[in-house]
Design a protein around this motif. Sequence first.
Motif, PDB file in Angstrom:
ATOM      1  N   ASP A 154      12.964  28.072  -1.814  1.00  0.00           N
ATOM      2  CA  ASP A 154      13.746  27.139  -2.624  1.00  0.00           C
ATOM      3  C   ASP A 154      12.815  26.223  -3.421  1.00  0.00           C
ATOM      4  O   ASP A 154      11.875  25.649  -2.869  1.00  0.00           O
ATOM      5  N   THR A 155      13.088  26.094  -4.708  1.00  0.00           N
ATOM      6  CA  THR A 155      12.187  25.340  -5.593  1.00  0.00           C
ATOM      7  C   THR A 155      12.077  23.872  -5.200  1.00  0.00           C
ATOM      8  O   THR A 155      11.005  23.274  -5.303  1.00  0.00           O
ATOM      9  N   ASP A 156      13.205  23.286  -4.764  1.00  0.00           N
ATOM     10  CA  ASP A 156      13.162  21.873  -4.345  1.00  0.00           C
ATOM     11  C   ASP A 156      12.303  21.699  -3.108  1.00  0.00           C
ATOM     12  O   ASP A 156      11.531  20.742  -3.002  1.00  0.00           O
ATOM     13  N   ALA A 159       8.553  22.117  -4.085  1.00  0.00           N
ATOM     14  CA  ALA A 159       8.017  20.913  -4.728  1.00  0.00           C
ATOM     15  C   ALA A 159       7.792  19.798  -3.708  1.00  0.00           C
ATOM     16  O   ALA A 159       6.778  19.088  -3.753  1.00  0.00           O
ATOM     17  N   LEU A 160       8.721  19.670  -2.779  1.00  0.00           N
ATOM     18  CA  LEU A 160       8.628  18.626  -1.753  1.00  0.00           C
ATOM     19  C   LEU A 160       7.399  18.835  -0.865  1.00  0.00           C
ATOM     20  O   LEU A 160       6.695  17.892  -0.516  1.00  0.00           O
ATOM     21  N   GLU A 163       3.993  18.331  -3.065  1.00  0.00           N
ATOM     22  CA  GLU A 163       3.820  17.079  -3.804  1.00  0.00           C
ATOM     23  C   GLU A 163       2.719  16.198  -3.222  1.00  0.00           C
ATOM     24  O   GLU A 163       1.867  15.702  -3.972  1.00  0.00           O
ATOM     25  N   GLU A 222      11.302  12.538   3.029  1.00  0.00           N
ATOM     26  CA  GLU A 222      11.895  13.425   2.025  1.00  0.00           C
ATOM     27  C   GLU A 222      12.358  14.739   2.644  1.00  0.00           C
ATOM     28  O   GLU A 222      13.437  15.251   2.295  1.00  0.00           O
ATOM     29  N   TYR A 223      11.575  15.282   3.566  1.00  0.00           N
ATOM     30  CA  TYR A 223      11.969  16.543   4.192  1.00  0.00           C
ATOM     31  C   TYR A 223      13.192  16.341   5.090  1.00  0.00           C
ATOM     32  O   TYR A 223      14.092  17.181   5.127  1.00  0.00           O
ATOM     33  N   TYR A 226      16.136  16.144   2.851  1.00  0.00           N
ATOM     34  CA  TYR A 226      16.404  17.482   2.314  1.00  0.00           C
ATOM     35  C   TYR A 226      17.182  18.305   3.340  1.00  0.00           C
ATOM     36  O   TYR A 226      18.191  18.945   3.007  1.00  0.00           O
ATOM     37  N   ARG A 230      21.173  19.589   3.022  1.00  0.00           N
ATOM     38  CA  ARG A 230      21.481  21.027   3.023  1.00  0.00           C
ATOM     39  C   ARG A 230      22.410  21.386   4.175  1.00  0.00           C
ATOM     40  O   ARG A 230      23.304  22.235   4.026  1.00  0.00           O
TER      41      ARG A 230
END
Length: 399
Positions: A154-156, A159-160, A163, A222-223, A226, A230
């Motif tokens: 998954d692109t998000d 990136a997470l 980063e 952030e994770y 996320y 989801r």
Amino acid sequence: MKTFNDFVTVQLSPETLVNNTDNLPAYLSRVQEEKLRITGQLLELSATPCEGQPHAAVIQEWQAMCVNLLEALHRFRFSHRATMAASAEPDKTDVFYGAVEEMLQAVLVGLEQHFRDCLLPDLPLPLSYAARARQQLKPRVNEAERELKKCGLDTDLLALLLEPVKQFIDDADVRLCFRELTYYREMLSQLLTAASFEPVPAEQFNLQVHYLLVHLNFNSVEYFLYCTSRLRKWLKQFSNMQDRINTLTWCIKEIKTIPPFPRSKGFRATGFPIKDQLNAWLEEERIFIRTVMETMTYKTEVSPEEEKMRAFLTIPQAALMARVYMEEGIIRSASIQQIFSTVADMLQLKKMDAGMEDVFRLKFFNPSLATVMTCKSWLNRVLDRLNDYEDQMRAYIDN
């Protein structure tokens, strides 16, 4: 060791070298001899079993020495370059400083490769060593990004994950400690290994990456956000409450089977393990849904006259308020288990539900910002109501 420290910090300073440039080859040989001496002792240590703290103390002393000397050399080199600003090419003194830095960096590399568990994990990286680490990490990050995209991550999420590493690579002002650098290297290595296996459907690969991140304790805020967002979307596809509970139960079991990362405390050294955070959130969601189901059933079976008093609080809110009341002396000092038992009765929860007390205990000591803000909001409404009562009583007394 003190003699070598004095040699570098005094003899190799720009003020001393300005009149001793003819001695640069001899000075370089002295550093080379010291490097070889340390390397020889490292080889001897690596060939003998670790004997506890004395063994680690020697490694940490060399680590601290290299860090301090590299920082001093960085200042020397910067100061020298400032005086030579008009020169377009590095002079022999600048080249000399670079060669000395490379030798000391080689010692640190050896320490990291063979004695990683003995190092001082929170010691900041020297600036020149951090620059070297950036050069090494950049191609690894690019490779990881390319391979993980091929596998359908998954692109998000991709990136997470990358980063923080990219931020370190792109921003020279970001300072890492040895623990963080080790973690970044380990994470990239494991991600690349996962991407190198036989191709699987993207959905399955994404699940494998989540297993890996929980194992590595990627406990970033952030994770966590996320994952919870989801999971909420996933639960919405089930219209039946029991199906949602079953799904949450499956997630809890799966997460509990993931072994912890043995060599590091995780992405955030002082943060709660992501495994515990996710388990607590999943338990909380399961309890909430079960409570909603029981409330709906309860209302159909019990008349309003027979309904017992209950508090409409979530477990995190109840845990936070119980802590505030106890700290303010409103509740007499009691064990967390006693407080939970009382709160469970107020919330009409089944005490046999596995994990509820663990969730309560976790939220008692570590409330989230959202929980604090929610409690403040309804406490403000309570305060407004008390102010209204006060105004009414004062108006009555005045009359």
